[in-house]
Design a protein around this motif. Sequence first.
Motif, PDB file in Angstrom:
ATOM      1  N   VAL A 172      -0.412  84.597  71.247  1.00  0.00           N
ATOM      2  CA  VAL A 172      -1.406  84.707  72.309  1.00  0.00           C
ATOM      3  C   VAL A 172      -2.085  83.355  72.475  1.00  0.00           C
ATOM      4  CG1 VAL A 172      -1.781  87.186  72.068  1.00  0.00           C
ATOM      5  CG2 VAL A 172      -3.174  85.606  70.740  1.00  0.00           C
ATOM      6  N   VAL A 173      -2.433  83.052  73.723  1.00  0.00           N
ATOM      7  CA  VAL A 173      -3.024  81.765  74.061  1.00  0.00           C
ATOM      8  C   VAL A 173      -4.351  82.005  74.756  1.00  0.00           C
ATOM      9  CG1 VAL A 173      -2.697  79.607  75.327  1.00  0.00           C
ATOM     10  CG2 VAL A 173      -0.692  80.828  74.424  1.00  0.00           C
ATOM     11  N   GLY A 174      -5.387  81.374  74.281  1.00  0.00           N
ATOM     12  CA  GLY A 174      -6.692  81.415  74.924  1.00  0.00           C
ATOM     13  C   GLY A 174      -7.074  80.021  75.384  1.00  0.00           C
ATOM     14  N   SER A 200     -14.821  81.143  81.891  1.00  0.00           N
ATOM     15  CA  SER A 200     -13.890  80.041  81.656  1.00  0.00           C
ATOM     16  C   SER A 200     -12.646  80.462  80.878  1.00  0.00           C
ATOM     17  CB  SER A 200     -14.586  78.901  80.897  1.00  0.00           C
ATOM     18  OG  SER A 200     -14.744  79.207  79.520  1.00  0.00           O
ATOM     19  N   VAL A 201     -12.528  81.722  80.498  1.00  0.00           N
ATOM     20  CA  VAL A 201     -11.431  82.147  79.626  1.00  0.00           C
ATOM     21  C   VAL A 201     -10.195  82.553  80.430  1.00  0.00           C
ATOM     22  CG1 VAL A 201     -10.689  83.817  77.873  1.00  0.00           C
ATOM     23  CG2 VAL A 201     -13.018  82.901  77.817  1.00  0.00           C
ATOM     24  N   ASP A 202      -9.055  81.993  80.042  1.00  0.00           N
ATOM     25  CA  ASP A 202      -7.743  82.398  80.553  1.00  0.00           C
ATOM     26  C   ASP A 202      -6.955  82.831  79.322  1.00  0.00           C
ATOM     27  OD1 ASP A 202      -5.313  82.751  81.880  1.00  0.00           O
ATOM     28  OD2 ASP A 202      -4.839  80.624  81.865  1.00  0.00           O
ATOM     29  N   PHE A 203      -6.635  84.114  79.229  1.00  0.00           N
ATOM     30  CA  PHE A 203      -5.976  84.663  78.048  1.00  0.00           C
ATOM     31  C   PHE A 203      -4.610  85.177  78.442  1.00  0.00           C
ATOM     32  CE2 PHE A 203      -5.119  88.251  75.158  1.00  0.00           C
ATOM     33  CZ  PHE A 203      -5.208  87.592  73.940  1.00  0.00           C
ATOM     34  N   GLN A 204      -3.594  84.832  77.650  1.00  0.00           N
ATOM     35  CA  GLN A 204      -2.258  85.314  77.963  1.00  0.00           C
ATOM     36  C   GLN A 204      -1.422  85.491  76.702  1.00  0.00           C
ATOM     37  OE1 GLN A 204       0.258  82.341  80.055  1.00  0.00           O
ATOM     38  NE2 GLN A 204      -1.582  81.085  80.029  1.00  0.00           N
ATOM     39  N   VAL A 205      -0.421  86.318  76.829  1.00  0.00           N
ATOM     40  CA  VAL A 205       0.569  86.503  75.779  1.00  0.00           C
ATOM     41  C   VAL A 205       1.755  85.635  76.181  1.00  0.00           C
ATOM     42  CG1 VAL A 205       2.053  88.154  74.591  1.00  0.00           C
ATOM     43  CG2 VAL A 205      -0.232  88.847  75.374  1.00  0.00           C
ATOM     44  N   ALA A 206       2.207  84.785  75.263  1.00  0.00           N
ATOM     45  CA  ALA A 206       3.315  83.880  75.569  1.00  0.00           C
ATOM     46  C   ALA A 206       4.506  84.674  76.097  1.00  0.00           C
ATOM     47  CB  ALA A 206       3.703  83.088  74.329  1.00  0.00           C
ATOM     48  N   ASP A 230      -4.199  91.696  62.910  1.00  0.00           N
ATOM     49  CA  ASP A 230      -4.712  91.471  64.268  1.00  0.00           C
ATOM     50  C   ASP A 230      -4.420  92.675  65.156  1.00  0.00           C
ATOM     51  OD1 ASP A 230      -5.563  88.826  63.661  1.00  0.00           O
ATOM     52  OD2 ASP A 230      -3.577  88.030  64.145  1.00  0.00           O
ATOM     53  N   ILE A 231      -3.212  93.216  65.036  1.00  0.00           N
ATOM     54  CA  ILE A 231      -2.815  94.367  65.852  1.00  0.00           C
ATOM     55  C   ILE A 231      -3.687  95.575  65.495  1.00  0.00           C
ATOM     56  CG2 ILE A 231      -0.941  95.972  66.428  1.00  0.00           C
ATOM     57  CD1 ILE A 231      -0.541  93.061  67.463  1.00  0.00           C
ATOM     58  N   THR A 232      -3.861  95.824  64.187  1.00  0.00           N
ATOM     59  CA  THR A 232      -4.691  96.943  63.741  1.00  0.00           C
ATOM     60  C   THR A 232      -6.136  96.786  64.198  1.00  0.00           C
ATOM     61  OG1 THR A 232      -3.284  97.292  61.813  1.00  0.00           O
ATOM     62  CG2 THR A 232      -5.508  98.221  61.712  1.00  0.00           C
ATOM     63  N   ASN A 233      -6.679  95.548  64.065  1.00  0.00           N
ATOM     64  CA  ASN A 233      -8.064  95.285  64.486  1.00  0.00           C
ATOM     65  C   ASN A 233      -8.220  95.423  65.993  1.00  0.00           C
ATOM     66  OD1 ASN A 233      -8.824  94.768  61.845  1.00  0.00           O
ATOM     67  ND2 ASN A 233      -8.717  92.547  62.079  1.00  0.00           N
ATOM     68  N   GLY A 234      -7.193  95.048  66.749  1.00  0.00           N
ATOM     69  CA  GLY A 234      -7.248  95.138  68.207  1.00  0.00           C
ATOM     70  C   GLY A 234      -7.950  93.970  68.874  1.00  0.00           C
ATOM     71  N   TYR A 235      -8.098  92.860  68.172  1.00  0.00           N
ATOM     72  CA  TYR A 235      -8.778  91.696  68.753  1.00  0.00           C
ATOM     73  C   TYR A 235      -8.397  90.424  68.013  1.00  0.00           C
ATOM     74  CZ  TYR A 235     -11.901  91.883  64.710  1.00  0.00           C
ATOM     75  OH  TYR A 235     -12.393  91.886  63.434  1.00  0.00           O
ATOM     76  N   VAL A 236      -8.702  89.281  68.649  1.00  0.00           N
ATOM     77  CA  VAL A 236      -8.701  87.969  68.006  1.00  0.00           C
ATOM     78  C   VAL A 236      -9.994  87.271  68.404  1.00  0.00           C
ATOM     79  CG1 VAL A 236      -6.191  87.645  67.845  1.00  0.00           C
ATOM     80  CG2 VAL A 236      -7.392  86.906  69.901  1.00  0.00           C
ATOM     81  N   ASP A 237     -10.478  86.433  67.520  1.00  0.00           N
ATOM     82  CA  ASP A 237     -11.657  85.621  67.809  1.00  0.00           C
ATOM     83  C   ASP A 237     -11.218  84.218  68.193  1.00  0.00           C
ATOM     84  OD1 ASP A 237     -13.416  87.683  67.210  1.00  0.00           O
ATOM     85  OD2 ASP A 237     -13.647  87.076  65.118  1.00  0.00           O
ATOM     86  N   LEU A 238     -11.804  83.704  69.288  1.00  0.00           N
ATOM     87  CA  LEU A 238     -11.550  82.323  69.666  1.00  0.00           C
ATOM     88  C   LEU A 238     -12.274  81.411  68.681  1.00  0.00           C
ATOM     89  CD1 LEU A 238     -11.967  82.620  73.548  1.00  0.00           C
ATOM     90  CD2 LEU A 238      -9.858  82.698  72.200  1.00  0.00           C
ATOM     91  N   THR A 239     -11.899  80.148  68.651  1.00  0.00           N
ATOM     92  CA  THR A 239     -12.492  79.203  67.714  1.00  0.00           C
ATOM     93  C   THR A 239     -13.947  78.929  68.027  1.00  0.00           C
ATOM     94  OG1 THR A 239     -10.323  78.150  67.479  1.00  0.00           O
ATOM     95  CG2 THR A 239     -12.217  76.907  66.701  1.00  0.00           C
ATOM     96  N   LYS A 293      -7.713  75.017  73.651  1.00  0.00           N
ATOM     97  CA  LYS A 293      -6.539  75.893  73.738  1.00  0.00           C
ATOM     98  C   LYS A 293      -6.299  76.447  72.343  1.00  0.00           C
ATOM     99  CE  LYS A 293      -1.678  75.911  75.127  1.00  0.00           C
ATOM    100  NZ  LYS A 293      -0.602  75.060  75.706  1.00  0.00           N
ATOM    101  N   ASP A 294      -6.494  77.758  72.171  1.00  0.00           N
ATOM    102  CA  ASP A 294      -6.255  78.427  70.898  1.00  0.00           C
ATOM    103  C   ASP A 294      -4.927  79.167  70.963  1.00  0.00           C
ATOM    104  OD1 ASP A 294      -8.753  77.574  70.129  1.00  0.00           O
ATOM    105  OD2 ASP A 294      -9.642  79.567  69.998  1.00  0.00           O
ATOM    106  N   LEU A 295      -4.029  78.853  70.040  1.00  0.00           N
ATOM    107  CA  LEU A 295      -2.758  79.567  69.902  1.00  0.00           C
ATOM    108  C   LEU A 295      -2.833  80.410  68.637  1.00  0.00           C
ATOM    109  CD1 LEU A 295      -0.283  76.627  70.587  1.00  0.00           C
ATOM    110  CD2 LEU A 295      -0.657  78.577  72.064  1.00  0.00           C
ATOM    111  N   THR A 296      -2.523  81.687  68.747  1.00  0.00           N
ATOM    112  CA  THR A 296      -2.557  82.571  67.587  1.00  0.00           C
ATOM    113  C   THR A 296      -1.272  83.380  67.536  1.00  0.00           C
ATOM    114  OG1 THR A 296      -4.964  82.793  67.794  1.00  0.00           O
ATOM    115  CG2 THR A 296      -3.832  84.440  66.454  1.00  0.00           C
TER     116      THR A 296
END
Length: 108
Positions: A102-104, A58-64, A42-51, A33-36
Motif C-alpha cells: 500500500v502507498v500513502g 492531502s492524502v492519496d492512498f492506493q494499493v499497488a 496489518d490485515i487483522t488490525n484493519g489499518y496502517v499508520d502513516l509516518t 510517500k509511505d510504502l508498506t
Amino acid sequence: TLPLTDGTVGQQLTTDGAGILSWANSGGATWQKDLTTLSGTDITNGYVDLTHLAMTNSVDFQVAGQGAQVEGVDYTLSVVGGVTRVTWIGTLATSLIAGNIVVGMYQY
C-alpha cells in the motif's frame, strides 16, 4: 467563490474542492510517500499508520496494482498518537491480503 479580502504576504489561494477559494500560508509543507508491505497483523488490525500527521485533504492512498482508492468508500482517515491512521472499509477491507503493498502520498 473568491475570498472577500486580500491575502497577506506569502499566502496563496487554495480550494476546498467544492469551488470555495480561501487564503492559506504557502510553503513549509513536505510531500511524503509511505510504502508498506502488509503483514497478517496489518490485515487483522484493519489499518496502517502513516509516518506523519498528514495535512487535511492531502492524502492519496492506493494499493499497488489496483490504482487509487477513494476516501469514504475504501478507507477512512483518523488521527491516533499524533499520526494519520488509514483504516480500510468496504470491499477494500475484505480484499487486502498479507503481502499487498500500500502507498500513502501526503503532505505534512
